[in-house]
Design a protein around this motif. Structure first.
Motif, PDB file in Angstrom:
ATOM      1  N   ASP A 133       0.855  -1.199   0.000  1.00  0.00           N
ATOM      2  CA  ASP A 133       0.000   0.000   0.000  1.00  0.00           C
ATOM      3  C   ASP A 133       0.886   1.243   0.000  1.00  0.00           C
ATOM      4  OD1 ASP A 133      -2.317  -1.616   2.343  1.00  0.00           O
ATOM      5  OD2 ASP A 133      -1.902  -1.862   0.169  1.00  0.00           O
ATOM      6  N   GLY A 134       0.508   2.218  -0.816  1.00  0.00           N
ATOM      7  CA  GLY A 134       1.261   3.476  -0.831  1.00  0.00           C
ATOM      8  C   GLY A 134       2.583   3.363  -1.570  1.00  0.00           C
ATOM      9  N   ALA A 135       2.753   2.276  -2.318  1.00  0.00           N
ATOM     10  CA  ALA A 135       4.027   2.088  -3.033  1.00  0.00           C
ATOM     11  C   ALA A 135       4.237   3.222  -4.038  1.00  0.00           C
ATOM     12  CB  ALA A 135       4.013   0.748  -3.764  1.00  0.00           C
ATOM     13  N   GLU A 136       5.487   3.694  -4.131  1.00  0.00           N
ATOM     14  CA  GLU A 136       5.810   4.795  -5.045  1.00  0.00           C
ATOM     15  C   GLU A 136       6.080   4.292  -6.466  1.00  0.00           C
ATOM     16  OE1 GLU A 136       8.034   6.394  -1.171  1.00  0.00           O
ATOM     17  OE2 GLU A 136       9.184   6.461  -3.079  1.00  0.00           O
ATOM     18  N   ALA A 137       6.251   2.983  -6.605  1.00  0.00           N
ATOM     19  CA  ALA A 137       6.484   2.414  -7.936  1.00  0.00           C
ATOM     20  C   ALA A 137       5.887   1.010  -7.944  1.00  0.00           C
ATOM     21  CB  ALA A 137       7.969   2.368  -8.245  1.00  0.00           C
ATOM     22  N   SER A 138       5.590   0.463  -9.122  1.00  0.00           N
ATOM     23  CA  SER A 138       4.922  -0.843  -9.184  1.00  0.00           C
ATOM     24  C   SER A 138       5.876  -1.959  -9.575  1.00  0.00           C
ATOM     25  CB  SER A 138       3.788  -0.815 -10.210  1.00  0.00           C
ATOM     26  OG  SER A 138       3.272  -2.137 -10.372  1.00  0.00           O
ATOM     27  N   TYR A 139       5.606  -3.132  -9.013  1.00  0.00           N
ATOM     28  CA  TYR A 139       6.388  -4.326  -9.361  1.00  0.00           C
ATOM     29  C   TYR A 139       5.625  -5.217 -10.341  1.00  0.00           C
ATOM     30  CZ  TYR A 139       9.222  -3.201  -5.186  1.00  0.00           C
ATOM     31  OH  TYR A 139      10.024  -2.594  -4.236  1.00  0.00           O
ATOM     32  N   LYS A 140       4.506  -4.684 -10.904  1.00  0.00           N
ATOM     33  CA  LYS A 140       3.667  -5.524 -11.772  1.00  0.00           C
ATOM     34  C   LYS A 140       4.480  -6.123 -12.906  1.00  0.00           C
ATOM     35  CE  LYS A 140      -0.477  -5.581 -14.689  1.00  0.00           C
ATOM     36  NZ  LYS A 140      -1.701  -4.808 -15.128  1.00  0.00           N
ATOM     37  N   PHE A 141       5.360  -5.312 -13.462  1.00  0.00           N
ATOM     38  CA  PHE A 141       6.173  -5.811 -14.581  1.00  0.00           C
ATOM     39  C   PHE A 141       7.620  -6.002 -14.157  1.00  0.00           C
ATOM     40  CE2 PHE A 141       2.831  -5.987 -17.483  1.00  0.00           C
ATOM     41  CZ  PHE A 141       2.016  -4.863 -17.336  1.00  0.00           C
ATOM     42  N   GLY A 142       7.795  -6.318 -12.878  1.00  0.00           N
ATOM     43  CA  GLY A 142       9.136  -6.637 -12.409  1.00  0.00           C
ATOM     44  C   GLY A 142       9.651  -5.644 -11.403  1.00  0.00           C
ATOM     45  N   SER A 143      10.828  -5.989 -10.886  1.00  0.00           N
ATOM     46  CA  SER A 143      11.435  -5.132  -9.854  1.00  0.00           C
ATOM     47  C   SER A 143      12.868  -4.782 -10.263  1.00  0.00           C
ATOM     48  CB  SER A 143      11.391  -5.877  -8.526  1.00  0.00           C
ATOM     49  OG  SER A 143      12.093  -7.104  -8.607  1.00  0.00           O
ATOM     50  N   LEU A 144      13.849  -5.547  -9.851  1.00  0.00           N
ATOM     51  CA  LEU A 144      15.251  -5.248 -10.191  1.00  0.00           C
ATOM     52  C   LEU A 144      15.490  -5.338 -11.692  1.00  0.00           C
ATOM     53  CD1 LEU A 144      17.131  -7.237  -7.375  1.00  0.00           C
ATOM     54  CD2 LEU A 144      16.344  -4.853  -7.346  1.00  0.00           C
ATOM     55  N   GLY A 145      14.608  -6.076 -12.393  1.00  0.00           N
ATOM     56  CA  GLY A 145      14.782  -6.231 -13.840  1.00  0.00           C
ATOM     57  C   GLY A 145      13.757  -5.455 -14.646  1.00  0.00           C
ATOM     58  N   ASN A 146      12.972  -4.612 -13.955  1.00  0.00           N
ATOM     59  CA  ASN A 146      11.900  -3.864 -14.620  1.00  0.00           C
ATOM     60  C   ASN A 146      12.472  -2.881 -15.644  1.00  0.00           C
ATOM     61  OD1 ASN A 146       9.696  -1.955 -15.138  1.00  0.00           O
ATOM     62  ND2 ASN A 146       8.685  -2.910 -13.377  1.00  0.00           N
ATOM     63  N   ILE A 147      11.784  -2.704 -16.764  1.00  0.00           N
ATOM     64  CA  ILE A 147      12.235  -1.764 -17.811  1.00  0.00           C
ATOM     65  C   ILE A 147      12.192  -0.321 -17.285  1.00  0.00           C
ATOM     66  CG2 ILE A 147       9.945  -1.400 -18.843  1.00  0.00           C
ATOM     67  CD1 ILE A 147      13.170  -2.055 -20.870  1.00  0.00           C
ATOM     68  N   ARG A 148      11.355  -0.095 -16.260  1.00  0.00           N
ATOM     69  CA  ARG A 148      11.221   1.255 -15.694  1.00  0.00           C
ATOM     70  C   ARG A 148      12.241   1.469 -14.562  1.00  0.00           C
ATOM     71  NH1 ARG A 148       6.330   4.148 -16.211  1.00  0.00           N
ATOM     72  NH2 ARG A 148       6.845   5.009 -14.138  1.00  0.00           N
TER      73      ARG A 148
END
Ligand code: LRH
Ligand code: MN
Length: 426
Positions: A133-148
């Motif tokens: 909750d309140g996350a400043e960024a999303s892990y939906k499409f990954g985390s350490l390897g995310n394109i963002r």
């Protein structure tokens, strides 16, 4: 609910388990092969397995979850439950925390509770596979390897925060498992994703205290079902080497495609000095997280045979981190963990019985039949008297599961906590 050593030793005395006669028989039989059962009893007594903080309640799947009653509703209660396992076995002397599922609200108080149960803090686990909750960024499409970049940086910061909490607790290692991957061909550029993951892991590694280790856990699939960035031991090994000498590969037994020769992976990683630790469980199909030794006990024995060989011949590999990583969908979580501890110690004791010298000679002579006979002689040896001796020697219960049931622990926990409490975790 606290189980005191005197109550356990009273139960041991009254139980009159005849294991001593069985142990003496084993001692005589093994003395001929110059194998010291007393040595094995000591090694088994010293063997400590970390209990996952996320596996003390009822687990579930997307098809449902059936609560178990008396589940721990706080980190304090989780440590109390591990305290019960450790009192009964004296082989569960550590906890592996998962953040943020188990953020200690009061570090000092949590350390006191853990100390009261003689429980140490083993590897810390980060969680960049769920948005908080309140996350400043999303892990939906990954985390350490995310394109963002924002998601990558957010995940790196989270891991550095987990290290900070671990330092205050006295932990000395961080386990990184990434759900990162893709569900469809074309969804991600494999090379970009791997490069981003490597750079992010290096950032975390650079934030690792001098006396800490980083374990990189691999997994072929789930929750992504087309590709996973850190899919196998080779990718984890490659990334650990890219990070540095205090980065290692972590082997979760459930993270292998069917029929994978896990014992050969273990031998290879120990030979290269890059095996950091284990998540023990068992599985029939996928990452089923079943009770250790419940499905493939011979495979577990063969893995421990390579571990024992490695511990005797690979000084280049560090002491290993032993952890259980299981989920209890239909069993009492504490009974399930007691069975897993038993299976791990049985496989270890059987592996210590392997006549490594004779095996080496038979291998040099390509005496294929003799090689198998030597291994299976150890595997077909009932070592349960060894475990009982190790536990009685350590002040634990000769038969932990019997004591757990005879003392009515689950009913007492339900009376104490109610039947609706739900433990954080999977
Ligand atoms: C991933 C995994 C990992 C943990 C999670 C709870 O499947 O094995 O070790 O973070 O389970
Ligand atoms: Mn795991």
């Amino acid at each position: 609910m606290k189980i005191t050593p005197d109550k356990i030793s009273d139960f041991n005395k009254n139980q009159g388990d005849s294991y001593v006669a069985e142990l003496d028989f084993l001692k005589n039989r093994c003395a001929k092969q110059d194998v010291s059962i007393d040595d094995i009893v000591s090694k088994v007594a010293d063997f400590q397995v970390a209990v996952p903080s996320w596996a003390l309640g009822a687990g579930g799947t997307r098809f449902g979850r059936f609560s178990y009653g008396g589940e721990p509703a706080s980190l304090e209660q989780k440590l109390d439950d591990i305290g019960i396992l450790h009192a009964l076995t004296r082989s569960a002397g550590a906890v592996s925390l998962h953040i943020p599922w188990d953020i200690p609200k009061d570090i000092k108080a949590i350390k006191e509770v853990a100390a009261s149960h003689e429980i140490a803090f083993d590897a810390m686990n980060s969680n960049t596979f769920q948005n908080q909750d309140g996350a400043e960024a999303s892990y939906k499409f990954g985390s350490l390897g995310n394109i963002r970049k924002d998601s990558r940086n957010y995940a790196i910061q989270h891991n550095l925060e987990v290290i900070k909490i671990g330092k205050e607790l006295g932990s000395k290692s961080l386990t990184v498992w990434l759900a990162d991957g893709a569900n469809f061909p074309g969804q991600a550029n494999f090379q970009t994703a791997l490069q981003n993951t490597e750079n992010s892991l290096k950032s975390i590694y650079n934030g690792l205290p001098e006396d800490w280790k980083m374990f990189i856990e691999y997994k072929p699939y789930e929750p992504n079902f087309y590709s996973t960035i850190i899919q196998d031991w080779g990718t984890s090994f490659m990334l650990a080497n890219a990070c540095g000498e205090r980065a290692y590969t972590l082997v979760d037994l459930g993270h292998h495609l069917p029929n994978t020769n896990i014992e050969q992976i273990v031998a290879t990683l120990m030979f290269k000095g890059k095996l950091g630790g284990f998540h023990f469980n068992d599985s029939k199909y996928g990452d089923d997280d079943l009770t250790v030794g419940a499905i493939k006990p011979y495979a577990l024995f063969l893995i421990f045979n390579e571990l024992v060989y490695g511990m005797q011949n690979n000084p280049q590999n560090p002491n290993l981190a032993w952890m259980i990583d299981a989920s209890h969908n239909t069993k009492d979580p504490l009974e399930d963990l007691l069975q897993s501890l038993e299976a791990i110690l049985i496989a270890y004791a059987q592996a210590l019985l392997v006549d490594q010298e004779s095996l080496k000679v038979a291998q040099q002579e390509n005496d294929v039949v003799k090689c198998q006979e030597i291994l299976q002689d150890a595997y077909r040896t009932d070592v349960r008297p060894v475990l009982k001796a190790a536990r009685e020697k350590s002040g634990a219960a000769i038969n932990p599961l019997q004591v757990y049931r005879s003392f009515g622990v689950r009913d007492a926990l339900i009376k104490e906590r109610g039947s609706q409490t739900k433990a954080t975790g999977l």
